[in-house]
Design an enzyme around this catalytic site. Structure first.
Site, PDB file in Angstrom:
ATOM      1  N   LYS A 185      19.815  13.891  66.236  1.00 13.70           N
ATOM      2  CA  LYS A 185      18.978  13.452  67.369  1.00 13.70           C
ATOM      3  C   LYS A 185      19.781  12.366  68.066  1.00 13.70           C
ATOM      4  CE  LYS A 185      15.138  13.546  69.730  1.00 13.70           C
ATOM      5  NZ  LYS A 185      14.852  14.653  70.647  1.00 13.70           N
ATOM      6  N   ASP A 217      15.374  19.096  68.051  1.00 14.64           N
ATOM      7  CA  ASP A 217      14.293  19.794  68.773  1.00 14.64           C
ATOM      8  C   ASP A 217      14.811  21.112  69.339  1.00 14.64           C
ATOM      9  OD1 ASP A 217      15.858  17.915  70.111  1.00 14.64           O
ATOM     10  OD2 ASP A 217      14.386  17.497  71.671  1.00 14.64           O
TER      11      ASP A 217
END
Ligand code: NAD
Length: 349
Positions: A185, A217
């Site tokens: 991330k 994600d």
């Protein structure tokens, strides 16, 4: 030399799937002349009930002295103590054995492709491995505490913790299709910036491996959209936990997926990725394939008996192909019936 296995049946469906798996091992070892011994130890909720600790000292000592550890599953709603849960025992075991590398393969065969919740044309021939860092990150960072007014968790990674898992992932990719996807991330987390920089630096030592970086994600979306593009995925502890459960559904059931966890030199631990499934415990409905395939990983990676591992993997494929499965995979067999069919295959073959 006798190979020593420690068995940790644990809680819920754990003892049901462990008992039959060890009987299969006993029959297979006769057929393939494998010399081993098993000792069973308490861990998880049952261990809390009987000893007050989810990982009694005798269990930890036995695991430290074993050649390999087989764990079924631990946990359950009756053990929700805030500071003494079955899951604490598992974290302590991973940390004590320094099991930093968790290997979780996911494969969609021609027999499981129609069991997948995704369209066959998307998942067919998926064959990927998630390499999850297992002994650091937010699961172990301090400070970590909560009360009704607030909570703190700490996400901490040292450079050498990232380096050793990334090397494992590159080596695995070299033995497979030579593609590594690193998941982080990096747009938000400092630990991910260090992670990405470390992967890029180590990549120069493995020029035959193609590297792709994905944000977690985006990766969770691509796993559903283009799962066949993935070969080896390497990621930190929390992201790996979530992504590997997502990936485990690609072949149709959480009950199918095995895993192996390695340290640099001590015993490895093999366990299905599912939990203790309290909702079906004691009902003879638990899918034993994840446990059996974890035994197959143990036979291949710790015992170095490819012949036994391949026999077991092919036997599981054969049962799935003939729809001899538990209800989670659309079949009508009980857990015990599956073990009985396997035993008769071993005796016939
Ligand atoms: P779970 O994996 O136990 O169950 C999730 C769902 O999948 C349930 O509906 C269950 O019936 C089903 N399922 C799981 N394994 C199955 C199998 N072999 N055959 C058929 N169906 C299966 O996850 P959960 O319900 O979130 O957790 C239950 C307990 O297990 C909790 O205490 C949790 O902390 C613990 N847990 C332990 C481990 C472990 O031992 N490594 C891993 C995950 C969760």
């Amino acid at each position: 030399m006798t190979f020593h296995i420690v068995s940790l049946p644990g809680d819920g469906i754990g003892p049901e799937i462990m008992a039959g798996t060890l009987e299969v091992l006993a029959s297979l070892s006769q057929k393939f002349h494998f010399d081993y011994e098993v000792s069973e130890h308490l861990m998880g909720g049952r261990a809390i009930d009987e000893t007050g600790s989810p990982l009694p000292e005798t269990t930890l000592a036995a695991c430290q002295q074993a050649d390999a550890v087989l764990l079924a599953a631990i946990g359950g709603p009756q053990w929700q103590y805030p500071t003494n849960r079955p899951e604490h025992g598992l974290l302590q075991l991973r940390k004590s054995l320094e099991l930093f590398a968790n290997i979780r393969p996911t494969r969609v065969s021609e027999h499981t492709v129609n069991l997948s919740p995704l369209k066959a044309e998307i998942v067919a021939a998926t064959d990927l491995v998630i390499v999850r860092e297992l002994t650091s990150g937010i699961y172990f960072g301090t400070p970590s505490h909560w009360d009704e007014n607030g909570a703190v968790d700490t996400l901490n990674y040292a450079k050498n913790e990232i380096e050793r898992i990334v090397h494992e992932a590159f080596k695995l990719a070299q033995q497979r299709r030579k593609k590594l996807t690193s998941v982080d991330k990096e747009n938000v987390l400092s630990s991910s910036k260090l992670w990405r920089q470390t992967v890029d630096r180590i990549a120069t030592q493995y020029p035959d491996v193609t590297v792709e970086h994905l944000l977690v994600d985006a990766c969770s979306m691509h796993l559903l959209k283009r799962p066949t593009d993935f070969d080896v995925i390497v990621t930190e502890n929390l992201f790996g936990d979530i992504l590997s459960d997502e990936a485990s559904m690609l072949p149709g059931s959480l009950g199918l997926s095995p895993s192996a966890s390695f340290s640099e030199s001590g015993p490895a631990l093999y366990e299905p990725i599912h939990g203790s499934a309290p909702d079906i415990a004691g009902q003879n409905k638990a899918n034993p394939f994840g446990m059996l395939l974890s035994l197959a990983m143990c036979l291949r990676m710790s015992v170095h008996r490819d012949d036994m591992a391949t026999w077991l993997e092919n036997a599981v494929d054969h049962l799935i192909a003939h729809k001899i499965t538990t209800p989670d995979l659309g079949g009508q067999s009980t857990t015990n019936e599956i073990f009985e069919v396997l035993q008769s295959h071993i005796k016939e073959a």
